[in-house]
Scaffold this active site. Structure first.
Site, PDB file in Angstrom:
ATOM      1  N   LYS A   1      -8.395   6.827  -3.153  1.00  0.00           N
ATOM      2  CA  LYS A   1      -8.650   6.797  -1.786  1.00  0.00           C
ATOM      3  C   LYS A   1      -8.780   8.184  -1.017  1.00  0.00           C
ATOM      4  O   LYS A   1      -7.733   8.855  -1.253  1.00  0.00           O
ATOM      5  CB  LYS A   1      -7.700   5.925  -1.240  1.00  0.00           C
ATOM      6  CG  LYS A   1      -7.904   5.093   0.002  1.00  0.00           C
ATOM      7  CD  LYS A   1      -6.748   4.339   0.312  1.00  0.00           C
ATOM      8  CE  LYS A   1      -7.121   3.317   1.580  1.00  0.00           C
ATOM      9  NZ  LYS A   1      -5.786   2.692   1.917  1.00  0.00           N
TER      10      LYS A   1
HETATM   11  C1  E4P Z   1      -6.375   0.384   4.389  1.00  0.00           C
HETATM   12  O1  E4P Z   1      -6.622   0.752   3.651  1.00  0.00           O
HETATM   13  C2  E4P Z   1      -5.235   0.800   5.430  1.00  0.00           C
HETATM   14  O2  E4P Z   1      -3.892   0.814   4.342  1.00  0.00           O
HETATM   15  C3  E4P Z   1      -4.739  -0.388   6.402  1.00  0.00           C
HETATM   16  O3  E4P Z   1      -5.530  -1.420   6.421  1.00  0.00           O
HETATM   17  C4  E4P Z   1      -4.216   0.305   7.744  1.00  0.00           C
HETATM   18  O4  E4P Z   1      -3.931  -0.784   8.537  1.00  0.00           O
HETATM   19  P1  E4P Z   1      -3.023  -0.669   9.831  1.00  0.00           P
HETATM   20  O5  E4P Z   1      -4.159   0.037  10.904  1.00  0.00           O
HETATM   21  O6  E4P Z   1      -2.375  -1.925  10.184  1.00  0.00           O
HETATM   22  O7  E4P Z   1      -2.006   0.451   9.402  1.00  0.00           O
END
Ligand code: E4P
Length: 219
Positions: free
Chosen positions: A87
């Protein structure tokens, strides 16, 4: 549409896996910290533990922000397990790193996507997934779902195979609307996924069926 769970909590990942609908897992540094996972060795072991539970892709985020460091960190993460997806944050060096990883056959998830232009750049670099954060856009009074719709149109116009991984999904309607708009994947915490199960008419209907059955059986 694929369902990923957005957590580093092993019990919740197992619960979603056991439900039989889990296609993968996304994590981020905040989610790892929430579970108290710190230190290189613990982080590595935790990613391995997640890969043991799911048979889908597992996104593991780099902490570095320069090209050289992202390459070193991403290559090490990719070696942990065949299902690890590196990522990478949407940065200039991140786009370069995605191109590099793509050429090496390493899967990537470009994270922190908040505009169609960012998604287009990540797709051109060959990202396996782009992660538009719909909940965080909603948080600032901008319609996150419109971004999913725009990216779907652009990817379909040019046949990009990069998958739209709708992230920051906070409630069941986010999941349903992403499915309507053609997102390839939605990642959400366990609660919104389980909330899809619920309808009061289902509960009432089942209670009535069971009561009628018991009455007819003379119980
Ligand atoms: C995406 O990969 C992130 O881990 C996540 O969806 C972020 O979510 P949040 O905005 O609820 O922290």
């Amino acid at each position: 549409m694929k369902f990923f769970i957005d957590t580093a909590n092993l019990a919740q990942i197992k619960e979603a896996h056991d439900l039989g609908v889990l296609d993968g897992v996304t994590t981020n540094p905040s989610l790892m910290a929430k579970e108290g996972i710190t230190g290189e060795e613990n982080v590595i072991n935790h990613y391995k533990a997640i890969c043991e539970i799911t048979d889908g892709d597992v996104s593991a985020e780099v902490i570095s922000t320069t090209f050289e460091e992202m390459i070193a960190e991403g290559e090490a993460l990719a070696k942990l397990h065949e299902r690890i997806v590196v990522k990478v944050p949407m940065l200039k060096d991140g786009v370069k790193a995605i191109k590099y990883f793509t050429e090496k056959g390493i899967k990537t998830n470009c994270t922190l996507i908040f505009s169609a232009g960012q998604a287009l750049l990540a797709a051109k670099a060959g990202a396996t997934y782009v992660s538009p954060f719909i909940g965080r856009l909603d948080d600032i009074s901008t319609d996150g779902l419109t971004l999913i719709e725009d990216i779907r149109t652009i990817f379909d116009n040019y046949g990009y195979t990069t998958q739209i991984l709708a992230a920051s999904a906070r409630h069941p309607m986010h999941i349903i609307n992403c499915a309507k708009l053609g997102a390839d994947v939605v990642t959400a915490p366990l609660a919104p996924i389980l909330a899809l199960l619920k309808h009061p008419l289902t509960d009432n209907g089942l209670a009535q069926f069971l009561a009628d059955h018991a009455k007819a059986a003379g119980k």
